[in-house]
Structure formats: structure tokens, C-alpha cells
Design a protein around this motif. Structure first.
Motif, mmCIF file in Angstrom:
data_model
loop_
_atom_site.group_PDB
_atom_site.id
_atom_site.type_symbol
_atom_site.label_atom_id
_atom_site.label_comp_id
_atom_site.label_asym_id
_atom_site.label_seq_id
_atom_site.Cartn_x
_atom_site.Cartn_y
_atom_site.Cartn_z
ATOM 1 N N LEU A 186 -9.461 6.341 -11.482
ATOM 2 C CA LEU A 186 -8.334 5.740 -12.212
ATOM 3 C C LEU A 186 -6.971 6.062 -11.607
ATOM 4 C CD1 LEU A 186 -9.516 6.310 -15.889
ATOM 5 C CD2 LEU A 186 -9.888 4.324 -14.402
ATOM 6 N N GLU A 187 -6.872 7.125 -10.832
ATOM 7 C CA GLU A 187 -5.579 7.507 -10.261
ATOM 8 C C GLU A 187 -5.409 7.028 -8.825
ATOM 9 O OE1 GLU A 187 -4.910 11.684 -10.775
ATOM 10 O OE2 GLU A 187 -5.219 11.579 -12.939
ATOM 11 N N LYS A 188 -6.399 6.337 -8.318
ATOM 12 C CA LYS A 188 -6.328 5.818 -6.953
ATOM 13 C C LYS A 188 -6.436 4.304 -6.987
ATOM 14 C CE LYS A 188 -8.150 9.916 -4.823
ATOM 15 N NZ LYS A 188 -9.141 10.515 -3.961
ATOM 16 N N ASN A 189 -5.856 3.668 -5.980
ATOM 17 C CA ASN A 189 -5.954 2.221 -5.891
ATOM 18 C C ASN A 189 -6.878 1.831 -4.737
ATOM 19 O OD1 ASN A 189 -4.391 2.259 -3.459
ATOM 20 N ND2 ASN A 189 -2.522 2.276 -4.680
ATOM 21 N N ILE A 190 -7.059 0.559 -4.555
ATOM 22 C CA ILE A 190 -7.983 0.062 -3.525
ATOM 23 C C ILE A 190 -7.519 0.466 -2.130
ATOM 24 C CG2 ILE A 190 -6.936 -2.231 -3.247
ATOM 25 C CD1 ILE A 190 -10.681 -1.696 -3.526
ATOM 26 N N PHE A 191 -6.209 0.599 -1.946
ATOM 27 C CA PHE A 191 -5.694 1.046 -0.648
ATOM 28 C C PHE A 191 -6.110 2.480 -0.374
ATOM 29 C CE2 PHE A 191 -2.212 -2.058 -1.842
ATOM 30 C CZ PHE A 191 -2.652 -3.063 -1.000
ATOM 31 N N ASP A 192 -6.065 3.331 -1.412
ATOM 32 C CA ASP A 192 -6.520 4.718 -1.264
ATOM 33 C C ASP A 192 -8.010 4.755 -0.947
ATOM 34 O OD1 ASP A 192 -3.973 5.689 -1.984
ATOM 35 O OD2 ASP A 192 -4.506 5.667 -4.101
ATOM 36 N N TYR A 193 -8.757 3.916 -1.635
ATOM 37 C CA TYR A 193 -10.210 3.871 -1.477
ATOM 38 C C TYR A 193 -10.605 3.638 -0.014
ATOM 39 C CZ TYR A 193 -15.039 2.545 -2.654
ATOM 40 O OH TYR A 193 -16.402 2.483 -2.743
ATOM 41 N N PHE A 194 -9.837 2.782 0.675
ATOM 42 C CA PHE A 194 -10.125 2.462 2.072
ATOM 43 C C PHE A 194 -9.199 3.174 3.063
ATOM 44 C CE2 PHE A 194 -12.028 -1.257 -0.077
ATOM 45 C CZ PHE A 194 -13.301 -1.161 0.443
ATOM 46 N N ASP A 195 -8.430 4.159 2.589
ATOM 47 C CA ASP A 195 -7.505 4.934 3.441
ATOM 48 C C ASP A 195 -6.514 4.067 4.205
ATOM 49 O OD1 ASP A 195 -8.504 7.486 2.759
ATOM 50 O OD2 ASP A 195 -10.115 7.282 4.217
ATOM 51 N N ILE A 196 -6.097 2.966 3.618
ATOM 52 C CA ILE A 196 -5.199 2.038 4.298
ATOM 53 C C ILE A 196 -3.808 2.633 4.473
ATOM 54 C CG2 ILE A 196 -4.024 -0.192 4.057
ATOM 55 C CD1 ILE A 196 -6.736 -1.194 2.844
ATOM 56 N N ALA A 197 -3.251 3.228 3.425
ATOM 57 C CA ALA A 197 -1.922 3.823 3.540
ATOM 58 C C ALA A 197 -1.938 4.973 4.533
ATOM 59 C CB ALA A 197 -1.431 4.290 2.174
ATOM 60 N N GLU A 198 -2.969 5.775 4.486
ATOM 61 C CA GLU A 198 -3.088 6.923 5.394
ATOM 62 C C GLU A 198 -3.133 6.467 6.853
ATOM 63 O OE1 GLU A 198 -2.958 10.870 6.137
ATOM 64 O OE2 GLU A 198 -2.836 9.964 4.160
ATOM 65 N N GLU A 199 -3.891 5.419 7.129
ATOM 66 C CA GLU A 199 -3.964 4.884 8.489
ATOM 67 C C GLU A 199 -2.596 4.391 8.962
ATOM 68 O OE1 GLU A 199 -6.468 4.426 11.038
ATOM 69 O OE2 GLU A 199 -7.200 6.088 9.842
ATOM 70 N N PHE A 206 0.807 -1.217 0.000
ATOM 71 C CA PHE A 206 0.000 0.000 0.000
ATOM 72 C C PHE A 206 0.843 1.271 0.000
ATOM 73 C CE2 PHE A 206 -0.092 -1.916 4.250
ATOM 74 C CZ PHE A 206 0.509 -0.936 5.029
ATOM 75 N N LEU A 207 2.158 1.143 0.078
ATOM 76 C CA LEU A 207 3.024 2.318 0.013
ATOM 77 C C LEU A 207 3.774 2.401 -1.314
ATOM 78 C CD1 LEU A 207 4.337 2.313 3.674
ATOM 79 C CD2 LEU A 207 2.542 3.724 2.678
ATOM 80 N N GLN A 208 3.411 1.569 -2.264
ATOM 81 C CA GLN A 208 4.034 1.615 -3.591
ATOM 82 C C GLN A 208 3.289 2.606 -4.480
ATOM 83 O OE1 GLN A 208 6.823 0.059 -4.710
ATOM 84 N NE2 GLN A 208 7.192 -0.794 -2.684
ATOM 85 N N LEU A 209 3.762 2.711 -5.718
ATOM 86 C CA LEU A 209 3.189 3.672 -6.655
ATOM 87 C C LEU A 209 1.725 3.373 -6.964
ATOM 88 C CD1 LEU A 209 6.158 3.933 -9.156
ATOM 89 C CD2 LEU A 209 5.477 5.608 -7.440
ATOM 90 N N PRO A 210 0.921 4.419 -7.118
ATOM 91 C CA PRO A 210 -0.488 4.238 -7.476
ATOM 92 C C PRO A 210 -0.639 3.980 -8.972
ATOM 93 C CG PRO A 210 0.005 6.565 -7.274
ATOM 94 C CD PRO A 210 1.268 5.820 -6.887
ATOM 95 N N PRO A 211 -1.859 3.718 -9.428
ATOM 96 C CA PRO A 211 -2.092 3.516 -10.861
ATOM 97 C C PRO A 211 -1.717 4.754 -11.669
ATOM 98 C CG PRO A 211 -4.034 2.917 -9.595
ATOM 99 C CD PRO A 211 -3.080 3.588 -8.655
ATOM 100 N N ILE A 212 -1.441 4.533 -12.934
ATOM 101 C CA ILE A 212 -1.095 5.623 -13.846
ATOM 102 C C ILE A 212 -2.299 5.923 -14.720
ATOM 103 C CG2 ILE A 212 0.384 6.290 -15.782
ATOM 104 C CD1 ILE A 212 2.489 4.334 -14.565
ATOM 105 N N SER A 213 -2.654 7.191 -14.810
ATOM 106 C CA SER A 213 -3.744 7.618 -15.679
ATOM 107 C C SER A 213 -3.343 8.923 -16.333
ATOM 108 C CB SER A 213 -5.031 7.810 -14.868
ATOM 109 O OG SER A 213 -6.025 8.390 -15.674
ATOM 110 N N GLN A 214 -3.519 9.012 -17.629
ATOM 111 C CA GLN A 214 -3.193 10.240 -18.337
ATOM 112 C C GLN A 214 -4.383 11.179 -18.426
ATOM 113 O OE1 GLN A 214 -1.260 9.390 -22.033
ATOM 114 N NE2 GLN A 214 0.404 8.305 -21.043
ATOM 115 N N ALA A 215 -5.568 10.682 -18.155
ATOM 116 C CA ALA A 215 -6.762 11.527 -18.180
ATOM 117 C C ALA A 215 -6.731 12.464 -16.982
ATOM 118 C CB ALA A 215 -8.017 10.662 -18.144
ATOM 119 N N LYS A 216 -7.261 13.651 -17.152
ATOM 120 C CA LYS A 216 -7.228 14.647 -16.074
ATOM 121 C C LYS A 216 -8.621 15.141 -15.695
ATOM 122 C CE LYS A 216 -2.922 14.282 -15.633
ATOM 123 N NZ LYS A 216 -2.552 13.300 -14.646
ATOM 124 N N THR A 217 -9.612 14.296 -15.844
ATOM 125 C CA THR A 217 -10.966 14.677 -15.462
ATOM 126 C C THR A 217 -11.180 14.371 -13.974
ATOM 127 O OG1 THR A 217 -11.910 12.521 -15.950
ATOM 128 C CG2 THR A 217 -11.792 14.107 -17.778
#
Length: 188
Positions: free
Chosen positions: A80-93, A62-73
Motif C-alpha cells: 500500500l505504500e509503494k506504487n507501480i514504479f517502485d514495484y519495478f524499480d523505475i525511479a531508482e533506475e 515516477f518521481l512524484q509522491l507515493p501512495p498514502i497509507s496509515q497502516a504500519k504493517t
């Protein structure tokens, strides 16, 4: 791959991308799905593949690089720029409170990096939680006198070089000036 071969296979190893781009794979249902390197997996695609199995095992740091997305919407930043760990705030915790949810089993012992490198990563990323396995220390003794392990870790601020970032057609980005600096540093 043929549908027949897939349906008869006891084990199927494929990429996450092939699971949702190949209709013959997407049409399958599996008893167990193991997905590795999930820090790089974009959430919608991960959810699609998770729906293809009865039991899901997610593996990744959960401390590795997140997904890569070139879209900026706004939607691409959310999904697309967040992973499942971000979704559940695992790295932040982990970073803020040194804790994680019950479903997360952190592996806090590493067996690949040289201790000089793992010490650096441990200090700045893992907040002192990462430990070296015993064999890492044993390997250190064998290679301690060899470069780059003999104290040859350095940081060089190249922001003043004004290196223009270019992109190969259909390929990755690169900065030519930084590449020349890297070659020069490797040669000295």
C-alpha cells in the motif's frame, strides 16, 4: 450510475476508487483503460482496475509522491505504500543510472512551473533532466517582476518550533504553529 448507462457509454470517466468500490463499475469490461496519477495509486487497487480492460495506459510521474497509507504493517508497507514504479524499480533506475525500461516514456519537458521553481525541482529531484518548454520562458518575462517570482523562493527549517501535529476528525493533519509561520512569511 446505472448499469445500463455504463454499458452503453462510449467513455467513462471515474476515479480509481470508484472502480473497485462501486459494483456497477467493477462489473464492466473496457476496451481501453487510462489511469492517471499512478504514482499515488496503491498497487492492489491498480491491479484490480487493470484487470477490467483489454488495453491499459498508465500515466504518471515516477518521481512524484507515493501512495498514502496509515497502516504500519509489513504487508501494508509492501503493497500500500509503494506504487507501480517502485514495484519495478523505475525511479531508482532513473535516479541512479539515468535509464528506464522500454515501456516507460518519460516526459522530460515541463510546461507549468515557473523556471525558478522548475530549476529547484530539476536540481534536487530530476538530476538535471527536466527542461522548460518555450512558453514557460516566455511567461517568465511577463511575470519576472511579480512576487513570488522575483527571487522569493526560500526554505525555512521549522524543526525547532516544536509544532505539534494534529488531525481533524476524519480529515487531514495540520500543524498550527507552521500555519502561523506560513501566514507571517506570506505577509512580509
Amino acid at each position: 450510475l446505472s448499469k445500463l448507462a455504463l454499458s452503453k457509454a462510449r467513455v467513462v470517466a471515474t476515479t480509481l476508487t470508484k472502480c473497485y468500490f462501486r459494483p456497477e463499475v467493477l462489473a464492466q469490461h473496457f476496451d481501453v483503460i487510462i489511469i492517471d496519477e499512478i504514482s499515488m495509486a496503491q498497487i492492489p487497487y491498480l491491479f484490480v482496475v487493470m484487470g477490467m480492460g483489454d488495453k491499459i495506459v498508465l500515466v504518471g510521474d515516477f518521481l512524484q509522491l507515493p501512495p498514502i497509507s496509515q497502516a504500519k504493517t509489513i504487508m501494508s508497507q509492501k503493497w500500500l505504500e509503494k506504487n507501480i514504479f517502485d514495484y519495478f524499480d523505475i525511479a531508482e533506475e532513473f535516479i541512479q543510472h539515468n535509464r528506464w525500461i522500454q515501456q516507460v516514456k518519460p516526459l522530460l519537458e515541463q510546461h507549468r512551473m515557473h523556471p525558478d521553481i522548475s530549476n529547484l525541482v530539476n536540481e534536487f529531484v530530476y538530476k538535471g533532466q527536466l527542461k522548460d518548454g518555450q512558453e514557460v520562458e516566455e511567461k517568465r518575462g511577463k511575470s519576472a517582476h511579480l512576487a513570488p517570482f522575483a527571487g522569493h523562493i526560500g526554505f525555512f527549517d521549522t524543526h525547532s518550533v516544536s509544532a505539534e501535529c494534529k488531525k481533524r476528525e476524519g480529515g487531514s493533519r495540520y500543524t498550527l504553529k507552521n500555519a502561523f509561520i506560513d501566514i507571517y512569511l506570506a505577509a512580509i
